[in-house]
Write a protein that holds these residues in place. Structure first.
Motif, PDB file in Angstrom:
ATOM      1  N   PRO A 181       0.816  -1.215   0.000  1.00 13.32           N
ATOM      2  CA  PRO A 181       0.000   0.000   0.000  1.00 13.32           C
ATOM      3  C   PRO A 181       0.854   1.271   0.000  1.00 13.32           C
ATOM      4  O   PRO A 181       1.734   1.441   0.839  1.00 13.32           O
ATOM      5  CB  PRO A 181      -0.805  -0.125   1.299  1.00 13.32           C
ATOM      6  N   ARG A 182       0.604   2.131  -0.989  1.00 15.66           N
ATOM      7  CA  ARG A 182       1.280   3.424  -1.099  1.00 15.66           C
ATOM      8  C   ARG A 182       0.239   4.495  -1.391  1.00 15.66           C
ATOM      9  O   ARG A 182      -0.841   4.209  -1.907  1.00 15.66           O
ATOM     10  CB  ARG A 182       2.307   3.412  -2.238  1.00 15.66           C
ATOM     11  N   THR A 183       0.582   5.725  -1.126  1.00 11.61           N
ATOM     12  CA  THR A 183      -0.319   6.822  -1.446  1.00 11.61           C
ATOM     13  C   THR A 183      -0.409   6.976  -2.969  1.00 11.61           C
ATOM     14  O   THR A 183       0.458   6.507  -3.717  1.00 11.61           O
ATOM     15  CB  THR A 183       0.175   8.152  -0.853  1.00 11.61           C
ATOM     16  N   SER A 184      -1.452   7.640  -3.428  1.00 12.52           N
ATOM     17  CA  SER A 184      -1.641   7.888  -4.862  1.00 12.52           C
ATOM     18  C   SER A 184      -1.165   9.289  -5.245  1.00 12.52           C
ATOM     19  O   SER A 184      -1.625   9.853  -6.236  1.00 12.52           O
ATOM     20  CB  SER A 184      -3.115   7.698  -5.232  1.00 12.52           C
ATOM     21  N   ASP A 185      -0.242   9.845  -4.458  1.00  9.87           N
ATOM     22  CA  ASP A 185       0.202  11.224  -4.659  1.00  9.87           C
ATOM     23  C   ASP A 185       0.854  11.463  -6.021  1.00  9.87           C
ATOM     24  O   ASP A 185       0.855  12.593  -6.519  1.00  9.87           O
ATOM     25  CB  ASP A 185       1.208  11.616  -3.564  1.00  9.87           C
ATOM     26  N   PHE A 186       1.415  10.425  -6.625  1.00 15.67           N
ATOM     27  CA  PHE A 186       2.180  10.605  -7.868  1.00 15.67           C
ATOM     28  C   PHE A 186       1.367  10.281  -9.118  1.00 15.67           C
ATOM     29  O   PHE A 186       1.894  10.378 -10.232  1.00 15.67           O
ATOM     30  CB  PHE A 186       3.434   9.716  -7.844  1.00 15.67           C
ATOM     31  N   ASN A 187       0.101   9.928  -8.953  1.00 15.98           N
ATOM     32  CA  ASN A 187      -0.677   9.461 -10.106  1.00 15.98           C
ATOM     33  C   ASN A 187      -0.876  10.532 -11.169  1.00 15.98           C
ATOM     34  O   ASN A 187      -0.809  10.250 -12.370  1.00 15.98           O
ATOM     35  CB  ASN A 187      -2.026   8.914  -9.647  1.00 15.98           C
ATOM     36  N   ASN A 188      -1.136  11.759 -10.767  1.00 15.75           N
ATOM     37  CA  ASN A 188      -1.326  12.824 -11.755  1.00 15.75           C
ATOM     38  C   ASN A 188      -0.041  13.097 -12.530  1.00 15.75           C
ATOM     39  O   ASN A 188      -0.076  13.362 -13.739  1.00 15.75           O
ATOM     40  CB  ASN A 188      -1.809  14.111 -11.081  1.00 15.75           C
ATOM     41  N   LEU A 189       1.083  13.022 -11.840  1.00 16.80           N
ATOM     42  CA  LEU A 189       2.373  13.192 -12.513  1.00 16.80           C
ATOM     43  C   LEU A 189       2.580  12.087 -13.542  1.00 16.80           C
ATOM     44  O   LEU A 189       2.975  12.364 -14.689  1.00 16.80           O
ATOM     45  CB  LEU A 189       3.502  13.166 -11.485  1.00 16.80           C
ATOM     46  N   LEU A 190       2.310  10.852 -13.153  1.00 21.55           N
ATOM     47  CA  LEU A 190       2.486   9.727 -14.072  1.00 21.55           C
ATOM     48  C   LEU A 190       1.513   9.813 -15.239  1.00 21.55           C
ATOM     49  O   LEU A 190       1.883   9.534 -16.390  1.00 21.55           O
ATOM     50  CB  LEU A 190       2.301   8.409 -13.324  1.00 21.55           C
ATOM     51  N   LEU A 191       0.278  10.219 -14.964  1.00 16.20           N
ATOM     52  CA  LEU A 191      -0.721  10.368 -16.028  1.00 16.20           C
ATOM     53  C   LEU A 191      -0.284  11.397 -17.063  1.00 16.20           C
ATOM     54  O   LEU A 191      -0.457  11.197 -18.270  1.00 16.20           O
ATOM     55  CB  LEU A 191      -2.069  10.762 -15.418  1.00 16.20           C
ATOM     56  N   SER A 192       0.314  12.481 -16.605  1.00 14.52           N
ATOM     57  CA  SER A 192       0.764  13.530 -17.526  1.00 14.52           C
ATOM     58  C   SER A 192       1.850  13.031 -18.470  1.00 14.52           C
ATOM     59  O   SER A 192       2.030  13.573 -19.573  1.00 14.52           O
ATOM     60  CB  SER A 192       1.279  14.743 -16.736  1.00 14.52           C
ATOM     61  N   GLN A 193       2.562  11.989 -18.065  1.00 14.77           N
ATOM     62  CA  GLN A 193       3.650  11.468 -18.884  1.00 14.77           C
ATOM     63  C   GLN A 193       3.149  10.661 -20.087  1.00 14.77           C
ATOM     64  O   GLN A 193       3.895  10.447 -21.040  1.00 14.77           O
ATOM     65  CB  GLN A 193       4.579  10.612 -18.024  1.00 14.77           C
ATOM     66  N   ILE A 194       1.892  10.218 -20.056  1.00 16.08           N
ATOM     67  CA  ILE A 194       1.319   9.565 -21.236  1.00 16.08           C
ATOM     68  C   ILE A 194       1.201  10.588 -22.350  1.00 16.08           C
ATOM     69  O   ILE A 194       1.585  10.335 -23.506  1.00 16.08           O
ATOM     70  CB  ILE A 194      -0.064   8.955 -20.933  1.00 16.08           C
ATOM     71  N   LYS A 195       0.669  11.744 -22.028  1.00 21.45           N
ATOM     72  CA  LYS A 195       0.448  12.786 -23.037  1.00 21.45           C
ATOM     73  C   LYS A 195       1.742  13.215 -23.704  1.00 21.45           C
ATOM     74  O   LYS A 195       1.778  13.513 -24.904  1.00 21.45           O
ATOM     75  CB  LYS A 195      -0.237  13.989 -22.385  1.00 21.45           C
ATOM     76  N   SER A 196       2.835  13.247 -22.955  1.00 21.70           N
ATOM     77  CA  SER A 196       4.114  13.678 -23.500  1.00 21.70           C
ATOM     78  C   SER A 196       4.856  12.566 -24.228  1.00 21.70           C
ATOM     79  O   SER A 196       5.911  12.807 -24.814  1.00 21.70           O
ATOM     80  CB  SER A 196       4.998  14.243 -22.380  1.00 21.70           C
ATOM     81  N   GLY A 197       4.338  11.356 -24.184  1.00 23.17           N
ATOM     82  CA  GLY A 197       4.979  10.234 -24.864  1.00 23.17           C
ATOM     83  C   GLY A 197       6.061   9.555 -24.057  1.00 23.17           C
ATOM     84  O   GLY A 197       6.791   8.712 -24.581  1.00 23.17           O
ATOM     85  N   ASN A 198       6.167   9.889 -22.784  1.00 23.35           N
ATOM     86  CA  ASN A 198       7.243   9.347 -21.956  1.00 23.35           C
ATOM     87  C   ASN A 198       6.907   8.012 -21.312  1.00 23.35           C
ATOM     88  O   ASN A 198       7.817   7.268 -20.944  1.00 23.35           O
ATOM     89  CB  ASN A 198       7.626  10.356 -20.862  1.00 23.35           C
ATOM     90  N   ILE A 199       5.630   7.723 -21.135  1.00 16.53           N
ATOM     91  CA  ILE A 199       5.233   6.447 -20.539  1.00 16.53           C
ATOM     92  C   ILE A 199       4.117   5.860 -21.397  1.00 16.53           C
ATOM     93  O   ILE A 199       3.287   6.597 -21.949  1.00 16.53           O
ATOM     94  CB  ILE A 199       4.776   6.626 -19.065  1.00 16.53           C
ATOM     95  N   HIS A 200       4.119   4.552 -21.538  1.00 14.27           N
ATOM     96  CA  HIS A 200       3.072   3.884 -22.313  1.00 14.27           C
ATOM     97  C   HIS A 200       1.832   3.748 -21.436  1.00 14.27           C
ATOM     98  O   HIS A 200       1.951   3.482 -20.232  1.00 14.27           O
ATOM     99  CB  HIS A 200       3.560   2.503 -22.755  1.00 14.27           C
ATOM    100  N   PRO A 201       0.626   3.914 -21.998  1.00 14.80           N
ATOM    101  CA  PRO A 201      -0.578   3.781 -21.167  1.00 14.80           C
ATOM    102  C   PRO A 201      -0.721   2.409 -20.514  1.00 14.80           C
ATOM    103  O   PRO A 201      -1.309   2.293 -19.443  1.00 14.80           O
ATOM    104  CB  PRO A 201      -1.727   4.060 -22.148  1.00 14.80           C
TER     105      PRO A 201
END
Length: 331
Positions: A228-248
């Motif tokens: 169990p971890r907090t979801s504090d980084f989810n918006n940051l990770l989501l933004s990386q899809i739009k920039s092409g840095n992470i695969h969905p």
């Protein structure tokens, strides 16, 4: 399957505003092409790959690889070699190409010698584009995560110590992610193939074969979210899809781990059904909407790829090795 595809096309048309403005649109286009491959509409798929690759400077290596395979399937030698050169430009090695049961047929074609002559120059441009300082930083923190992972997973004689190794591993991964990886992502972007290249044998001592993806940072986060971890980084990770840095697929898998391991404690949202799955069938409609929003196919299409991969394993036992790859089991 066709009814599923019709629903997918409808949802896609409703969400496909500002096309080509970001990589979520890229992934929607790529998943649409894959639906045509599943439907054996190879000619249409090749045409759409042409359009997709002409729109984006950076494209994912696995899409180039699959596009080349599809073009070979319809004896389109021109696009086969164009897609192949694009794949090399994204990091796919010649060894990977000649070891593929479909792409090996290109060696029989007259343009193969021209491709071989151009290979080194294309490869050199790819190598030059990698930020090697950043690649080494990721290799370093990956090594630290893998040190405890190997002690826990690969050394059965440590069974008495495994609970303590697990605790140490998770504490180490927490420090890696929160003190190094997340600040890295905020400064440079998610360290995937667009930034540090794909994972190949010459890039890391633990890499035995050349891959066509980049997974080091992703696997660190998988290990991080396996408790169990907090979801504090989810918006940051989501933004990386739009920039092409992470695969969905990677993003959705990380959320699935949060849904499985952190449910009722930190993360209260839905699964994406990419790595782990919801047992509540009533959630599927919303899960599908969420999948489409980030550039994934409907879950039914994802399941069809899964079954196709299992069938390909049976086909390989019978001697049929020619399957366009989705990297789900054997197909």
């Amino acid at each position: 399957m066709k009814n599923t595809l019709y629903l997918y096309f409808f949802i896609l048309s409703c969400t496909n505003s500002n096309s080509q403005s970001n990589y979520i649109e890229y992934h929607k286009g790529a998943r649409l092409i894959e639906s045509h491959i599943l439907d054996s509409s190879y000619v249409k798929a090749v045409k759409l790959y042409e359009d997709l690759f002409s729109t984006y400077d950076f494209v994912f290596a696995e899409d180039c690889f699959r596009a080349a395979q599809t073009a070979v399937f319809i004896n389109d030698s021109v696009n086969s070699f164009l897609f192949l050169e694009r794949a090399v430009n994204q990091g796919v090695t010649k060894e990977t190409i000649v070891n593929d049961s479909i792409l090996i047929d290109l060696k029989k074609m007259k343009d193969w010698s021209l491709f071989e002559n151009n290979y080194d120059s294309i490869r050199d441009k790819y190598i030059a584009a990698i930020d090697w300082d950043l690649r080494q930083k990721i290799n370093k923190i990956y090594d630290l995560d893998q040190k405890y992972r190997d002690k826990h997973e690969l050394h059965p004689w440590n069974f008495l110590w495994r609970p303590f190794i697990w605790i140490k591993w998770k504490k180490t991964t927490k420090k890696i992610v929160e003190n190094e990886l997340i600040p890295f992502i905020r400064k440079y972007g998610f360290p995937n193939e667009k930034l540090i290249g794909i994972d190949e044998a010459s890039f890391h001592h633990k890499q035995n074969i050349d891959h066509i993806k980049s997974n080091y940072a992703f696997m660190i986060l998988i290990h991080y979210f396996s408790v169990p971890r907090t979801s504090d980084f989810n918006n940051l990770l989501l933004s990386q899809i739009k920039s092409g840095n992470i695969h969905p697929r990677q993003y959705a898998s990380l959320i699935d781990f949060q849904a499985k391991c952190g449910k009722e404690k930190y993360y209260n949202g839905l699964y994406y059904n990419e790595w782990h799955r919801s047992k509540n069938e009533n959630e599927l409609q919303q899960i599908n909407k969420n999948r489409i929003k980030i550039g994934l196919e409907l879950f039914e299409a994802h399941a069809a790829k899964y079954k196709r991969g299992l069938k390909a394993c049976q086909e390989k036992k019978k001697g049929n090795h020619k399957h366009i790859r989705f990297w789900m089991f054997c197909g």
